[in-house]
Design an enzyme around this catalytic site. Structure first.
Site, PDB file in Angstrom:
ATOM      1  N   CYS A  14       0.829  -1.201   0.000  1.00 34.17           N
ATOM      2  CA  CYS A  14       0.000   0.000   0.000  1.00 34.17           C
ATOM      3  C   CYS A  14       0.869   1.259   0.000  1.00 34.17           C
ATOM      4  CB  CYS A  14      -0.977  -0.061   1.186  1.00 34.17           C
ATOM      5  SG  CYS A  14      -2.343   1.096   1.033  1.00 34.17           S
ATOM      6  N   GLU A  64      -0.948  -8.534   5.171  1.00 32.76           N
ATOM      7  CA  GLU A  64      -0.782  -8.676   6.636  1.00 32.76           C
ATOM      8  C   GLU A  64      -2.131  -8.667   7.351  1.00 32.76           C
ATOM      9  OE1 GLU A  64      -0.489  -5.959   5.009  1.00 32.76           O
ATOM     10  OE2 GLU A  64      -1.011  -4.206   6.216  1.00 32.76           O
ATOM     11  N   HIS A  78      -3.485  -5.606   1.204  1.00 33.19           N
ATOM     12  CA  HIS A  78      -2.832  -5.780   2.502  1.00 33.19           C
ATOM     13  C   HIS A  78      -2.761  -7.248   2.898  1.00 33.19           C
ATOM     14  CE1 HIS A  78      -2.432  -1.613   3.924  1.00 33.19           C
ATOM     15  NE2 HIS A  78      -3.510  -1.373   3.204  1.00 33.19           N
TER      16      HIS A  78
END
Lengths: 239, 79
Positions: A86, A205, A203
């Site tokens: 990002c 994560e 994302h």
């Protein structure tokens, strides 16, 4: 396997990365502040998401000049794996470590939702836990994720298999082609020429902990670790 | 001394902000508006120096930081 996660002023996914890589996936992980000049001992670098320097001037424009970025560049030049997520993707583009740029979403809206992505090329060291054409689901959350580059760069990325992830849905009124931000050729993630620097808008994560209902993102970090252990050990020095 | 840098999108780079303003104006009946592109104006207060020095300084700063050469161009305006 030690991951280093950089924190810039305004980063807000650094803690998520530390948590996903450390607590959830069980790797060693260290936090590195942007004012440090050296990364220290690490095998991979994560440039996390957020709003470094408030996104002032352009997303990632000021962070690219942070002190730590010289050592990130050195690490990348030596072949170390670097993943920018990002805002991290925006920073790596601004720093010239990845081609192209990320501009305002076509809709002019901040888009926060789960999208479908096609794994275009499951190459190491970032996607070798996936298979070609696999559809994965990852959250996106960005206002400036529209990937742009000139036609020659785009053709070169395609030809050399450097498009790793492409938006593939869902089809919605504001994304009739399944492309949530207007990215050229629906590009969501690319690698550099040598394949060791990866930038992606989604994302991973945020999709590692089973408690969150989706672990499709874990493959990015597992790929890095797997690629490292599968690399044959260097020849012992002779003479 | 005061000086200015204008940063604008290169021709061909999608400018959804400009497009939105343009469409809005046309909807309001501003039929003579053909296109709108939105950029940035950055104002500087510099030590007094010869104009060519100021222009060189601001060109370097613009190259390094203010404009992203992949998507933007810049114009330096010194008195």
């Amino acid at each position: 396997m030690i991951f280093a996660v950089i924190t810039f002023p305004g980063s807000n996914c650094d803690r998520d990365c530390l948590d996903a890589i450390g607590r959830v996936l069980g790797f060693q992980v260290r936090s590195v502040f942007h004012k440090e000049r050296l990364l220290g001992e690490c095998d991979a670098v994560v440039v996390p998401g957020g709003f470094s320097y408030g996104d002032y001037l352009r997303a990632g424009a000021l962070a690219k000049l942070s002190p730590i970025m010289d050592d990130v560049r050195r690490f990348a030049d030596q072949g170390g794996p670097v993943v920018g997520i990002c805002n991290g993707f925006q920073i790596l583009c601004e720093a010239g470590l990845l081609p192209g740029a990320l501009i305002r979403n076509r809709s002019l809206r901040f888009v926060s939702r789960v999208v479908e992505l096609r794994v275009e090329n499951p190459r190491p060291p970032f996607a070798n836990s996936y298979v070609a054409d696999q559809i994965i689901r990852l959250p996106i959350a960005h206002g400036e994720g529209c990937y742009v580059a000139d036609q020659r760069t785009l053709d070169e990325l395609e030809r050399s298999g450097r498009v790793i992830l492409r938006y593939a849905g869902p089809i919605r009124p504001d994304a009739p082609d399944g492309n949530p931000n207007g990215s050229m050729r629906a590009i969501a993630g690319i690698v550099n020429e040598t394949g060791n620097v990866f930038g992606l808008m989604p994302h991973p994560e945020r999709a590692c902990d089973p408690l969150l209902g989706n672990t499709d993102g874990a493959g990015v970090f597992l790929s890095i670790a797997r690629a490292r252990t599968e690399v044959p050990p260097a020849e012992p020095a002779r003479g | 001394m005061k000086a200015k840098v204008y940063v604008t999108y290169k021709p061909g780079v999608l400018d959804p902000q400009g497009q939105t303003v343009c469409a809005f104006l046309k909807n309001r009946g501003e039929a003579r508006v053909r296109d709108v592109r939105i950029g940035k104006l950055i104002e500087f207060d510099l030590e007094d120096m010869p104009s060519d020095h100021a222009a060189a300084l601001l060109s370097r700063i613009s190259d390094e930081l203010l404009a992203n050469p992949i998507i933007e161009t810049f114009t330096v305006d010194v008195p």
